[in-house]
Design a protein around this motif. Structure first.
Motif, PDB file in Angstrom:
ATOM      1  N   THR A  27       0.829  -1.197   0.000  1.00 25.23           N
ATOM      2  CA  THR A  27       0.000   0.000   0.000  1.00 25.23           C
ATOM      3  C   THR A  27       0.871   1.257   0.000  1.00 25.23           C
ATOM      4  O   THR A  27       1.957   1.286   0.592  1.00 25.23           O
ATOM      5  CB  THR A  27      -0.940   0.021   1.223  1.00 25.23           C
ATOM      6  OG1 THR A  27      -1.856   1.114   1.088  1.00 25.23           O
ATOM      7  CG2 THR A  27      -0.160   0.198   2.521  1.00 25.23           C
ATOM      8  N   GLU A  55      -5.285   4.784   6.519  1.00 24.33           N
ATOM      9  CA  GLU A  55      -5.990   4.519   5.267  1.00 24.33           C
ATOM     10  C   GLU A  55      -6.053   3.021   4.984  1.00 24.33           C
ATOM     11  O   GLU A  55      -7.072   2.511   4.511  1.00 24.33           O
ATOM     12  CB  GLU A  55      -5.302   5.253   4.113  1.00 24.33           C
ATOM     13  CG  GLU A  55      -5.479   6.762   4.161  1.00 24.33           C
ATOM     14  CD  GLU A  55      -4.587   7.476   3.156  1.00 24.33           C
ATOM     15  OE1 GLU A  55      -4.981   8.574   2.708  1.00 24.33           O
ATOM     16  OE2 GLU A  55      -3.506   6.950   2.816  1.00 24.33           O
ATOM     17  N   GLY A  81      -0.569   4.260   0.856  1.00 25.40           N
ATOM     18  CA  GLY A  81      -1.223   5.202   1.761  1.00 25.40           C
ATOM     19  C   GLY A  81      -0.718   5.064   3.185  1.00 25.40           C
ATOM     20  O   GLY A  81       0.223   4.311   3.490  1.00 25.40           O
ATOM     21  N   SER A  82      -1.367   5.779   4.097  1.00 22.40           N
ATOM     22  CA  SER A  82      -1.005   5.740   5.510  1.00 22.40           C
ATOM     23  C   SER A  82      -1.572   4.486   6.171  1.00 22.40           C
ATOM     24  O   SER A  82      -2.412   3.780   5.601  1.00 22.40           O
ATOM     25  CB  SER A  82      -1.559   6.982   6.222  1.00 22.40           C
ATOM     26  OG  SER A  82      -2.979   6.938   6.227  1.00 22.40           O
TER      27      SER A  82
END
Length: 379
Positions: free
Chosen positions: A170, A176, A172-173
């Motif tokens: 991933t 997320e 994202g964070s």
């Protein structure tokens, strides 16, 4: 063959492939069939929740392709195939599964390979290939409990592997990623079929055990049946599959008070924030019943993270006695709920369904007999 003295039940059987799982050598151009005895052992141990892995010499892509041809690729949770030492491959299996190397067994047709693994890892039980069919009869391969959940252990490990791969890829964070999982925590009063897994949690979980208590199966049965106690179990799922039963809470139901005597969570869900979510739900149940939520905490030297989790959920100390604390929930002290988790209370859902069924009966103009105001008829 006899059971190994002083070693735990085997959690994973690690297989060599050529001339062990199947009759031949794939790299030499053979199209070997799996041994019938090996297939029976694969099935029997899998049904008991014992995992299977591979530690074999050869080319990984060739071996994987033949495993798929044989319909066996999904039966193994870890594949360590290459040209290194088998002892290194066995150690990598234990690390990948996050289990003790003393819970592994190894099967290989080659006495040299068995000896190399045994010399490097004395607690790994090693067996010759011709004894594959006899392994399920050994006590080492008989877990004390076989539950519906343990029969799904392979699927849960494979779901965790897909989960980790998605997390690593991933961009994202962390927040997320958690939001993308579709996490659902299902909580209910423990039923008879839940108690063996609940007992297993009490003897395995240490970091996330609020008081260090353990309960025997009989004690859990008595507590679950008592109107003065509440035993809750929590299961977790996401878009990749089930984590299984990951939480247990045992409370005393006192006059005007619900006192949490034991809270524990599986360390597998520590990064998902499930401890605070479960505590928050227990608080809601207590408040709805008109009881003040309180919790006992006893320091065990390993469980400080549980105290921190209780604090984040709004519990503050009101009594101290050495390593023992009594905490009380203060609504103004807790953090906001985790938005990435959906919580389902199965007890509430069952009550609602029962009420809806009753309402349907009461408002049916035909009455319970099936026709209006008289005897039932058949159409």
């Amino acid at each position: 063959m006899t059971a190994a003295v002083g070693l735990p039940t085997v959690k994973c059987l690690v297989w060599d492939l050529d001339d062990t799982l199947w009759d031949g050598v794939v790299l030499e151009g053979d199209r070997p069939k799996p041994f019938a005895a090996a297939l029976r052992t694969l099935d029997t141990l899998d049904s008991r929740g014992i995992l299977h892995a591979v530690a074999s010499r050869g080319e990984r892509d060739v071996a994987e392709r033949w495993l798929k041809e044989c319909g066996l690729a999904d039966r193994f949770v870890v594949l360590e195939i290459g040209w290194g030492a088998k002892s290194d491959a066995v150690a990598a299996v234990a690390e990948s599964l996050n289990i003790g190397i003393d819970t592994l067994a190894f099967i290989d047709n080659d006495a040299f390979e068995r000896g190399e693994v045994a010399a490097a890892h004395p607690t790994v039980r090693c067996y010759p290939a011709d004894q594959a069919g006899a392994l399920p009869d050994l006590d080492d391969f008989r877990p004390p409990f076989v539950t519906p959940e343990s029969r799904q252990r392979r699927a849960m490990y494979q779901a965790e592997q897909r989960r980790k791969a998605a997390e690593e890829s991933t961009s994202g964070s962390q927040a997320e990623f958690l939001a993308s999982l579709g996490l659902t925590l299902t909580v209910r009063r423990a039923r008879p079929g839940d108690l063996e897994r609940a007992h297993e949690l009490t003897v395995r979980t240490h970091q996330l055990n609020s008081t260090g208590l353990t309960f025997s199966l009989e004690e859990l049965r008595d507590l679950a049946a008592s109107p003065r106690h509440e035993v809750l179990v929590a299961r977790l799922t996401d878009r990749f599959g089930s984590y299984g039963t990951i939480g247990l809470a045992v409370s005393d139901l006192l006059d005007g008070e619900q006192r949490l005597r034991l809270l524990l969570m599986s360390c597998r869900v520590l990064s998902r924030g499930m401890g605070r979510v479960l505590i928050g739900h227990i608080v809601e149940r207590a408040r709805a019943a008109g009881r003040v939520p309180r919790a006992e905490f006893v320091s065990t030297g390993h469980n400080r993270i549980t105290l921190v989790t209780l604090g984040f959920a709004g519990f503050v100390p009101v009594e101290r006695d050495g390593d023992r604390m009594l905490l009380e929930h203060r609504p103004d002290r807790g953090e906001a709920d985790s938005p990435h988790v959906r919580v389902i209370d199965e007890d509430d859902e069952n009550n609602e369904n029962n009420e809806n069924d009753k309402d349907d009966e009461d408002t049916d103009p035909a009455g319970p007999a099936g026709i209006e105001g008289g005897e039932g008829t058949t159409t």
